[in-house]
Design a protein around this motif. Structure first.
Motif, PDB file in Angstrom:
ATOM      1  N   LYS A   1      18.318  22.635   6.796  1.00 15.26           N
ATOM      2  CA  LYS A   1      18.013  21.395   7.499  1.00 15.26           C
ATOM      3  C   LYS A   1      17.945  20.241   6.503  1.00 15.26           C
ATOM      4  N   PRO A   2      18.486  19.110   6.883  1.00 12.36           N
ATOM      5  CA  PRO A   2      18.410  17.961   5.959  1.00 12.36           C
ATOM      6  C   PRO A   2      16.964  17.493   5.788  1.00 12.36           C
ATOM      7  N   GLN A   3      16.552  17.419   4.539  1.00 15.49           N
ATOM      8  CA  GLN A   3      15.191  17.001   4.244  1.00 15.49           C
ATOM      9  C   GLN A   3      15.136  15.490   4.056  1.00 15.49           C
ATOM     10  N   LYS A   4      14.112  14.920   4.664  1.00 16.40           N
ATOM     11  CA  LYS A   4      13.929  13.484   4.527  1.00 16.40           C
ATOM     12  C   LYS A   4      13.350  13.177   3.149  1.00 16.40           C
ATOM     13  N   PRO A   5      13.807  12.106   2.530  1.00 14.97           N
ATOM     14  CA  PRO A   5      13.271  11.760   1.204  1.00 14.97           C
ATOM     15  C   PRO A   5      11.807  11.333   1.295  1.00 14.97           C
ATOM     16  N   GLN A   6      11.000  11.842   0.377  1.00 12.37           N
ATOM     17  CA  GLN A   6       9.593  11.466   0.330  1.00 12.37           C
ATOM     18  C   GLN A   6       9.360  10.193  -0.484  1.00 12.37           C
ATOM     19  N   VAL A   7      10.321   9.891  -1.374  1.00  9.93           N
ATOM     20  CA  VAL A   7      10.181   8.723  -2.260  1.00  9.93           C
ATOM     21  C   VAL A   7      11.454   7.882  -2.157  1.00  9.93           C
ATOM     22  N   ILE A   8      11.299   6.575  -2.109  1.00  3.59           N
ATOM     23  CA  ILE A   8      12.458   5.679  -2.117  1.00  3.59           C
ATOM     24  C   ILE A   8      12.349   4.757  -3.332  1.00  3.59           C
ATOM     25  N   GLU A   9      13.514   4.310  -3.770  1.00  2.24           N
ATOM     26  CA  GLU A   9      13.571   3.406  -4.930  1.00  2.24           C
ATOM     27  C   GLU A   9      13.499   1.963  -4.438  1.00  2.24           C
ATOM     28  N   LYS A  10      12.585   1.193  -5.016  1.00  5.63           N
ATOM     29  CA  LYS A  10      12.358  -0.182  -4.587  1.00  5.63           C
ATOM     30  C   LYS A  10      12.548  -1.109  -5.786  1.00  5.63           C
ATOM     31  N   PRO A  11      13.414  -2.124  -5.652  1.00  4.44           N
ATOM     32  CA  PRO A  11      13.613  -3.047  -6.784  1.00  4.44           C
ATOM     33  C   PRO A  11      12.398  -3.955  -6.975  1.00  4.44           C
ATOM     34  N   ILE A  12      12.016  -4.158  -8.206  1.00  2.37           N
ATOM     35  CA  ILE A  12      10.855  -4.961  -8.556  1.00  2.37           C
ATOM     36  C   ILE A  12      11.333  -6.122  -9.439  1.00  2.37           C
ATOM     37  N   GLY A  13      10.911  -7.318  -9.070  1.00  5.72           N
ATOM     38  CA  GLY A  13      11.281  -8.479  -9.870  1.00  5.72           C
ATOM     39  C   GLY A  13      10.376  -8.638 -11.082  1.00  5.72           C
ATOM     40  N   GLY A  14      10.774  -9.468 -11.983  1.00  3.21           N
ATOM     41  CA  GLY A  14       9.970  -9.690 -13.184  1.00  3.21           C
ATOM     42  C   GLY A  14      10.618  -9.056 -14.400  1.00  3.21           C
ATOM     43  N   GLU A  15      10.448  -9.714 -15.563  1.00  2.00           N
ATOM     44  CA  GLU A  15      11.111  -9.227 -16.777  1.00  2.00           C
ATOM     45  C   GLU A  15      10.453  -7.948 -17.312  1.00  2.00           C
ATOM     46  N   LYS A  16       9.139  -7.862 -17.248  1.00  2.00           N
ATOM     47  CA  LYS A  16       8.439  -6.737 -17.859  1.00  2.00           C
ATOM     48  C   LYS A  16       8.023  -5.656 -16.849  1.00  2.00           C
ATOM     49  N   ASN A  17       8.538  -5.718 -15.630  1.00  2.00           N
ATOM     50  CA  ASN A  17       8.131  -4.748 -14.609  1.00  2.00           C
ATOM     51  C   ASN A  17       9.089  -3.578 -14.475  1.00  2.00           C
ATOM     52  N   GLY A  18      10.133  -3.512 -15.269  1.00  2.00           N
ATOM     53  CA  GLY A  18      11.041  -2.378 -15.258  1.00  2.00           C
ATOM     54  C   GLY A  18      12.209  -2.511 -14.319  1.00  2.00           C
ATOM     55  N   GLY A  19      12.164  -3.413 -13.372  1.00  2.00           N
ATOM     56  CA  GLY A  19      13.294  -3.625 -12.484  1.00  2.00           C
ATOM     57  C   GLY A  19      13.280  -2.770 -11.219  1.00  2.00           C
ATOM     58  N   LYS A  20      12.671  -1.597 -11.269  1.00  2.00           N
ATOM     59  CA  LYS A  20      12.612  -0.729 -10.079  1.00  2.00           C
ATOM     60  C   LYS A  20      11.318   0.097 -10.113  1.00  2.00           C
ATOM     61  N   ARG A  21      10.995   0.616  -8.965  1.00  2.00           N
ATOM     62  CA  ARG A  21       9.790   1.442  -8.841  1.00  2.00           C
ATOM     63  C   ARG A  21       9.986   2.411  -7.676  1.00  2.00           C
ATOM     64  N   PHE A  22       9.440   3.620  -7.815  1.00  2.00           N
ATOM     65  CA  PHE A  22       9.538   4.650  -6.771  1.00  2.00           C
ATOM     66  C   PHE A  22       8.265   4.603  -5.921  1.00  2.00           C
ATOM     67  N   VAL A  23       8.486   4.409  -4.625  1.00  2.00           N
ATOM     68  CA  VAL A  23       7.371   4.232  -3.683  1.00  2.00           C
ATOM     69  C   VAL A  23       7.417   5.356  -2.642  1.00  2.00           C
ATOM     70  N   LEU A  24       6.243   5.891  -2.255  1.00  2.00           N
ATOM     71  CA  LEU A  24       6.160   6.918  -1.219  1.00  2.00           C
ATOM     72  C   LEU A  24       6.559   6.356   0.135  1.00  2.00           C
ATOM     73  N   VAL A  25       7.354   7.125   0.879  1.00  2.00           N
ATOM     74  CA  VAL A  25       7.763   6.701   2.215  1.00  2.00           C
ATOM     75  C   VAL A  25       6.557   6.720   3.154  1.00  2.00           C
ATOM     76  N   LYS A  26       5.772   7.810   3.083  1.00  2.00           N
ATOM     77  CA  LYS A  26       4.566   7.934   3.894  1.00  2.00           C
ATOM     78  C   LYS A  26       3.363   7.742   2.978  1.00  2.00           C
ATOM     79  N   LYS A  27       2.690   6.646   3.143  1.00  2.00           N
ATOM     80  CA  LYS A  27       1.578   6.343   2.255  1.00  2.00           C
ATOM     81  C   LYS A  27       0.383   7.256   2.543  1.00  2.00           C
ATOM     82  N   ARG A  28      -0.341   7.575   1.505  1.00  2.00           N
ATOM     83  CA  ARG A  28      -1.536   8.391   1.655  1.00  2.00           C
ATOM     84  C   ARG A  28      -2.681   7.556   2.212  1.00  2.00           C
TER      85      ARG A  28
END
Length: 264
Positions: free
Chosen positions: A60-87
């Protein structure tokens, strides 16, 4: 635009399918014997067609638990992995109280009695200080115990309570429909009153004595009142001449006598 609701089909519509469960082909003929044997059912179900075949399990196709989210700012790394379902942000410090089913106490249980024990039945006591005596059953108390009497003038058995486990019901019966029992003959009437222990003081160790049980005047009066009515009922019995020595005689077993083979 609001979506249109699906129209329900009327109950009498022939197109509406009704599921009717079918009867099994193989059923028990009695004594554990089935209609068809295991070999016959093996061929009826055509299980030989599937022997050795293996079907690959579909993943069965598994739904992703984490998605990649672009983050602005020079020192923020450019991207961040965020949980789809927040705790959850809040967790209770105590567990919830579970609703438990209501349980009846022993005092609220329904009291049943054997069909062979009816008011006026002559019982044989199997336990207690009066075991072996034949007594007359009067009524069942709220606790489920049986109220019996000797009478006292015949076999010296007073008004007392006993469990139906420790009696044998006989076929001898006395008509006690005219016997009026005092209203105070209940479980509290027979309960022993225990006094609290006195505090130990110097010099009282050997002087205090345990008080022996004494029959109250109230119980003596009730005993005479009930026994007078029971004796009158016994004298009205057609076999009262035999019944009096029958109640006064002790019951017991001799060698090669078995109670389960006897008819009382």
């Amino acid at each position: 635009m609001a979506e249109k609701k699906a129209e329900k089909k009327p109950a009498g519509d022939a197109s509406a399918k009704v599921h009717k469960p079918g009867k099994p082909r193989n059923y028990d003929l009695g004594n554990g014997v089935l209609r068809f044997s295991r070999t016959k059912m093996f061929h009826k179900k055509a299980l030989y067609k599937f022997v050795g075949k293996k079907v690959e399990a579909k993943k069965k196709p598994q739904k992703p638990q984490v998605i990649e989210k672009p983050i602005g700012g020079e020192k923020n790394g450019g991207k961040r992995f965020v949980l789809v379902k927040k705790r959850r942000a809040y967790y209770p410090t105590q567990d919830r109280i579970k609703a438990r089913p209501a349980r009846k106490c022993f005092s609220q249980h329904k009291r049943s009695i054997r069909s062979s024990i009816t008011p006026g039945t002559v019982l044989i006591l199997l336990a207690g200080s009066h075991k072996g005596k034949r007594v007359v059953f009067l009524k069942q108390l709220y606790s489920g115990l049986l109220l019996v009497t000797g009478p006292f003038g015949i076999n010296a058995c007073p008004l007392r309570r006993i469990s139906q486990r420790y009696v044998i019901a006989t076929s001898t019966k006395i008509d006690v429909s005219g016997v009026e029992l005092p209203k105070n003959l209940n479980d509290e009437y027979f309960a022993r009153k225990r006094q609290k222990r006195a505090k130990k003081t110097e010099g009282d160790i050997f002087q205090t004595k345990k008080e022996s049980y004494k029959v109250s005047d109230e119980r003596k009066a009730d005993q005479k009142k009930v026994d007078a009515q029971v004796m009158a009922a016994i004298k009205k019995h057609p076999d009262h001449k035999v019944l009096l020595p029958y109640l006064s005689a002790m019951w017991g077993l001799r060698s090669s006598q078995y109670p389960h083979r006897m008819k009382f």
